[in-house]
Design an enzyme around this catalytic site. Sequence first.
Site, PDB file in Angstrom:
ATOM      1  N   TYR A 200       0.819  -1.208   0.000  1.00 32.58           N
ATOM      2  CA  TYR A 200       0.000   0.000   0.000  1.00 32.58           C
ATOM      3  C   TYR A 200       0.853   1.258   0.000  1.00 32.58           C
ATOM      4  O   TYR A 200       0.722   2.083  -0.928  1.00 32.58           O
ATOM      5  CB  TYR A 200      -0.989   0.002   1.171  1.00 32.58           C
ATOM      6  CG  TYR A 200      -1.767   1.289   1.264  1.00 32.58           C
ATOM      7  CD1 TYR A 200      -1.478   2.236   2.248  1.00 32.58           C
ATOM      8  CD2 TYR A 200      -2.767   1.581   0.343  1.00 32.58           C
ATOM      9  CE1 TYR A 200      -2.166   3.435   2.312  1.00 32.58           C
ATOM     10  CE2 TYR A 200      -3.464   2.779   0.409  1.00 32.58           C
ATOM     11  CZ  TYR A 200      -3.153   3.701   1.399  1.00 32.58           C
ATOM     12  OH  TYR A 200      -3.824   4.898   1.452  1.00 32.58           O
ATOM     13  N   LYS A 204       1.250   4.030  -3.095  1.00 33.27           N
ATOM     14  CA  LYS A 204       0.888   5.443  -2.955  1.00 33.27           C
ATOM     15  C   LYS A 204       2.091   6.332  -3.280  1.00 33.27           C
ATOM     16  O   LYS A 204       1.959   7.380  -3.896  1.00 33.27           O
ATOM     17  CB  LYS A 204       0.380   5.728  -1.538  1.00 33.27           C
ATOM     18  CG  LYS A 204      -0.927   5.052  -1.170  1.00 33.27           C
ATOM     19  CD  LYS A 204      -2.092   5.441  -2.091  1.00 33.27           C
ATOM     20  CE  LYS A 204      -2.576   6.855  -1.858  1.00 33.27           C
ATOM     21  NZ  LYS A 204      -3.773   7.167  -2.686  1.00 33.27           N
TER      22      LYS A 204
HETATM   23  N1  LIG Z   1      -8.872   6.635   4.909  1.00 36.83           N
HETATM   24  C1  LIG Z   1      -7.746   7.230   5.262  1.00 36.83           C
HETATM   25  O1  LIG Z   1      -7.392   7.321   6.453  1.00 36.83           O
HETATM   26  C2  LIG Z   1      -6.864   7.822   4.205  1.00 36.83           C
HETATM   27  C3  LIG Z   1      -5.757   8.566   4.630  1.00 36.83           C
HETATM   28  C4  LIG Z   1      -4.907   9.104   3.651  1.00 36.83           C
HETATM   29  C5  LIG Z   1      -5.187   8.926   2.314  1.00 36.83           C
HETATM   30  N2  LIG Z   1      -6.251   8.206   1.933  1.00 36.83           N
HETATM   31  C6  LIG Z   1      -6.489   8.049   0.496  1.00 36.83           C
HETATM   32  O2  LIG Z   1      -7.768   8.587   0.208  1.00 36.83           O
HETATM   33  C7  LIG Z   1      -8.354   7.908  -0.909  1.00 36.83           C
HETATM   34  C8  LIG Z   1      -9.738   7.445  -0.536  1.00 36.83           C
HETATM   35  O3  LIG Z   1      -9.601   6.623   0.588  1.00 36.83           O
HETATM   36  P1  LIG Z   1     -10.894   6.131   1.390  1.00 36.83           P
HETATM   37  O4  LIG Z   1     -10.474   5.948   2.814  1.00 36.83           O
HETATM   38  O5  LIG Z   1     -12.039   7.003   1.068  1.00 36.83           O
HETATM   39  O6  LIG Z   1     -11.103   4.666   0.777  1.00 36.83           O
HETATM   40  P2  LIG Z   1     -12.433   3.974   0.258  1.00 36.83           P
HETATM   41  O7  LIG Z   1     -12.069   2.560   0.017  1.00 36.83           O
HETATM   42  O8  LIG Z   1     -13.568   4.284   1.164  1.00 36.83           O
HETATM   43  O9  LIG Z   1     -12.717   4.711  -1.126  1.00 36.83           O
HETATM   44  C9  LIG Z   1     -12.008   4.368  -2.273  1.00 36.83           C
HETATM   45  C10 LIG Z   1     -12.998   4.410  -3.434  1.00 36.83           C
HETATM   46  O10 LIG Z   1     -12.301   4.074  -4.619  1.00 36.83           O
HETATM   47  C11 LIG Z   1     -13.083   3.142  -5.352  1.00 36.83           C
HETATM   48  N3  LIG Z   1     -12.243   2.272  -6.164  1.00 36.83           N
HETATM   49  C12 LIG Z   1     -11.415   1.293  -5.728  1.00 36.83           C
HETATM   50  N4  LIG Z   1     -10.858   0.682  -6.774  1.00 36.83           N
HETATM   51  C13 LIG Z   1     -11.335   1.286  -7.906  1.00 36.83           C
HETATM   52  C14 LIG Z   1     -11.133   1.097  -9.287  1.00 36.83           C
HETATM   53  N5  LIG Z   1     -10.340   0.129  -9.744  1.00 36.83           N
HETATM   54  N6  LIG Z   1     -11.790   1.913 -10.146  1.00 36.83           N
HETATM   55  C15 LIG Z   1     -12.633   2.880  -9.688  1.00 36.83           C
HETATM   56  N7  LIG Z   1     -12.870   3.110  -8.384  1.00 36.83           N
HETATM   57  C16 LIG Z   1     -12.214   2.307  -7.512  1.00 36.83           C
HETATM   58  C17 LIG Z   1     -13.826   2.330  -4.290  1.00 36.83           C
HETATM   59  O11 LIG Z   1     -14.990   1.739  -4.843  1.00 36.83           O
HETATM   60  C18 LIG Z   1     -14.137   3.399  -3.252  1.00 36.83           C
HETATM   61  O12 LIG Z   1     -15.386   3.994  -3.473  1.00 36.83           O
HETATM   62  C19 LIG Z   1      -7.396   6.764  -1.240  1.00 36.83           C
HETATM   63  O13 LIG Z   1      -6.605   7.125  -2.355  1.00 36.83           O
HETATM   64  C20 LIG Z   1      -6.524   6.627   0.006  1.00 36.83           C
HETATM   65  O14 LIG Z   1      -5.229   6.150  -0.305  1.00 36.83           O
HETATM   66  C21 LIG Z   1      -7.109   7.640   2.836  1.00 36.83           C
HETATM   67  C1  LIG Z   2      -2.662  -3.121  17.481  1.00 36.49           C
HETATM   68  C2  LIG Z   2      -3.639  -3.085  16.357  1.00 36.49           C
HETATM   69  C3  LIG Z   2      -4.977  -3.639  16.814  1.00 36.49           C
HETATM   70  O1  LIG Z   2      -5.413  -2.972  17.953  1.00 36.49           O
HETATM   71  C4  LIG Z   2      -3.656  -1.666  15.831  1.00 36.49           C
HETATM   72  C5  LIG Z   2      -4.983  -1.290  15.164  1.00 36.49           C
HETATM   73  C6  LIG Z   2      -4.871   0.083  14.568  1.00 36.49           C
HETATM   74  C7  LIG Z   2      -4.562   0.016  13.051  1.00 36.49           C
HETATM   75  C8  LIG Z   2      -5.679  -0.762  12.356  1.00 36.49           C
HETATM   76  C9  LIG Z   2      -4.470   1.480  12.532  1.00 36.49           C
HETATM   77  C10 LIG Z   2      -3.349   2.262  13.253  1.00 36.49           C
HETATM   78  C11 LIG Z   2      -2.842   3.322  12.251  1.00 36.49           C
HETATM   79  C12 LIG Z   2      -3.812   3.186  11.071  1.00 36.49           C
HETATM   80  C13 LIG Z   2      -3.342   3.722   9.710  1.00 36.49           C
HETATM   81  C14 LIG Z   2      -3.049   5.241   9.772  1.00 36.49           C
HETATM   82  O2  LIG Z   2      -4.136   5.921  10.384  1.00 36.49           O
HETATM   83  C15 LIG Z   2      -2.869   5.821   8.406  1.00 36.49           C
HETATM   84  C16 LIG Z   2      -3.268   5.216   7.268  1.00 36.49           C
HETATM   85  C17 LIG Z   2      -2.945   5.861   5.962  1.00 36.49           C
HETATM   86  C18 LIG Z   2      -4.113   5.828   4.971  1.00 36.49           C
HETATM   87  O3  LIG Z   2      -3.657   6.182   3.691  1.00 36.49           O
HETATM   88  C19 LIG Z   2      -4.784   4.489   4.903  1.00 36.49           C
HETATM   89  C20 LIG Z   2      -5.151   3.954   6.280  1.00 36.49           C
HETATM   90  C21 LIG Z   2      -3.930   3.899   7.236  1.00 36.49           C
HETATM   91  C22 LIG Z   2      -2.919   2.884   6.715  1.00 36.49           C
HETATM   92  C23 LIG Z   2      -4.460   3.491   8.665  1.00 36.49           C
HETATM   93  C24 LIG Z   2      -4.943   2.036   8.671  1.00 36.49           C
HETATM   94  C25 LIG Z   2      -5.294   1.505  10.079  1.00 36.49           C
HETATM   95  C26 LIG Z   2      -4.133   1.698  11.037  1.00 36.49           C
HETATM   96  C27 LIG Z   2      -2.961   0.837  10.634  1.00 36.49           C
END
Ligand SMILES: NC(=O)c1ccc[n+]([C@@H]2O[C@H](COP(=O)([O-])OP(=O)(O)OC[C@H]3O[C@@H](n4cnc5c(N)ncnc54)[C@H](O)[C@@H]3O)[C@@H](O)[C@H]2O)c1
Ligand SMILES: C[C@@H](CO)CCC[C@@H](C)[C@H]1CC[C@H]2[C@@H]3[C@H](O)C=C4C[C@@H](O)CC[C@]4(C)[C@H]3CC[C@]12C
EC number: 1.1.1.-
Length: 410
Positions: A200, A204
């Site tokens: 992952y 990214k």
């Molecule tokens: N959730 C977090 O904490 C977090 C933190 C930092 C960055 N991000 C980034 O934000 C973006 C959205 O994350 P999210 O948490 O909303 O995830 P999510 O899984 O809820 O949303 C991702 C969306 O992308 C769609 N998708 C996946 N594969 C696809 C494909 N092949 N074609 C078209 N659509 C597709 C999914 O159906 C979904 O609706 C991601 O790029 C993720 O890396 C998320």
């Molecule tokens: C000890 C484990 C069970 O209790 C720890 C559980 C917590 C983990 C599931 C989460 C701790 C940190 C999170 C990640 C972080 O918040 C940032 C992220 C970047 C974003 O792009 C995607 C999600 C994630 C990787 C997020 C996922 C969940 C954790 C690893």
Amino acid sequence: MGQEGGGASGRGRCVGRPAGAPKEDGPSGGQFEYLGTVAAGMADSTEVRELVYLVTGGCGFLGEHVVRMLLQREPRLLELRVFDLHLGAWLEELKTGPVQVTAIQGDVTQAHEVAAAVAGAHVVIHTAGLVDVFGRASPETIYEVNVQGTKNVIEACVQTGTRFLVYTSSMEVVGPNIKGHHFYRGNEDTPYEAVHRHPYPCSKAQAERLVLEANGRKVHGGLPLVTCALRPTGIYGEGHQIMRDFYHQGLRLGGRLFRTIPASVEHGRVYVGNVAWMHVLVARELQQRAALMGGQVYFCYDQSPYKSYEDFNMEFLGPCGLRLVETRPLVPYWLLMLLAALNALLQWLLRPLLLYAPLLNPYTLAVANTAFTVNTDKAQRHFGYEPLFSWEDSRTRTIRWVQAMEGSAR
Ligand SMILES: NC(=O)c1ccc[n+]([C@@H]2O[C@H](COP(=O)([O-])OP(=O)(O)OC[C@H]3O[C@@H](n4cnc5c(N)ncnc54)[C@H](O)[C@@H]3O)[C@@H](O)[C@H]2O)c1
Ligand SMILES: C[C@@H](CO)CCC[C@@H](C)[C@H]1CC[C@H]2[C@@H]3[C@H](O)C=C4C[C@@H](O)CC[C@]4(C)[C@H]3CC[C@]12C
């Protein structure tokens, strides 16, 4: 620690500091008010509706908030295209307003589908991605979606003449790294050894690099492509699946969650509404300040407090009846590592029969136990970003969402 992953086929290591950005300063901007829901009607404006936006992943956790925020906060919007593998039924409710909302079921790994969706758009906000750190998808699939999918979006912009591309990157492009180095109150220019193995973060980092390197490429029509990347830390808020998982885990354990992470290990978190707002604002300002913002990365930040991952979650789960047992981890770290490794082994053994993907695995344990907090004002300096939601408002909205879940969980 973590799965072997990263690189073109999901194997080997991906190393090297992500593309940073030259240090530049810019003017600050104003504050906006958020109207809450689409039903509250569009922001009043005399501006001409002429812009076409495309949001990939627009039905995801973040994507939905971006879509709703655009309808509320982008008065020049003529058409909003929502592109996703899985379209949400809620999109139908958005089709009653003055903006044409076009739902497009499509796959970012399919270049022709992406090109068809991008053609004619002024701005693309690319949030689609496989957010998988639990071993649900193969490294190859993660690469295919996150890297090849991003390549397809870039090429579609170049071929069709779309000039503005905002990419949703992640804190994980930077860290935590495989050495467990803490990132303490860092900013976009803080030196940090961004070395990853997990598919992952590798995917990214590669995707972000592609987006930033594409800045300045000539698109169809001869004008330059302008790109930037936003790096949210852990996003929380209405619709956060992992928060939902913790809540249901607590219900199963009689209203208790057992601490596994020391309270001292602080993680930066950011409210989804503020992340959505930053996407809307950066997409708007990128069109006016291309020279300053093009090719830049910005952490997403707000006033959410620095806390351990579990303590932060309890800000919302506590008022909903859950209790975090013990002030320090009940289980020694070596035993947690053993349990995490057992989970990874079980996942591998059971894969032919079923998907076993618990929250605890070697990678999530390592990330959770490595402090990662940001302290920056670059988005404020470059395009006048200020959080739309205070910490109190973000917390209240998230608690209300969990409570609504609670009602459905009884
Ligand atoms: N959730 C977090 O904490 C977090 C933190 C930092 C960055 N991000 C980034 O934000 C973006 C959205 O994350 P999210 O948490 O909303 O995830 P999510 O899984 O809820 O949303 C991702 C969306 O992308 C769609 N998708 C996946 N594969 C696809 C494909 N092949 N074609 C078209 N659509 C597709 C999914 O159906 C979904 O609706 C991601 O790029 C993720 O890396 C998320
Ligand atoms: C000890 C484990 C069970 O209790 C720890 C559980 C917590 C983990 C599931 C989460 C701790 C940190 C999170 C990640 C972080 O918040 C940032 C992220 C970047 C974003 O792009 C995607 C999600 C994630 C990787 C997020 C996922 C969940 C954790 C690893």
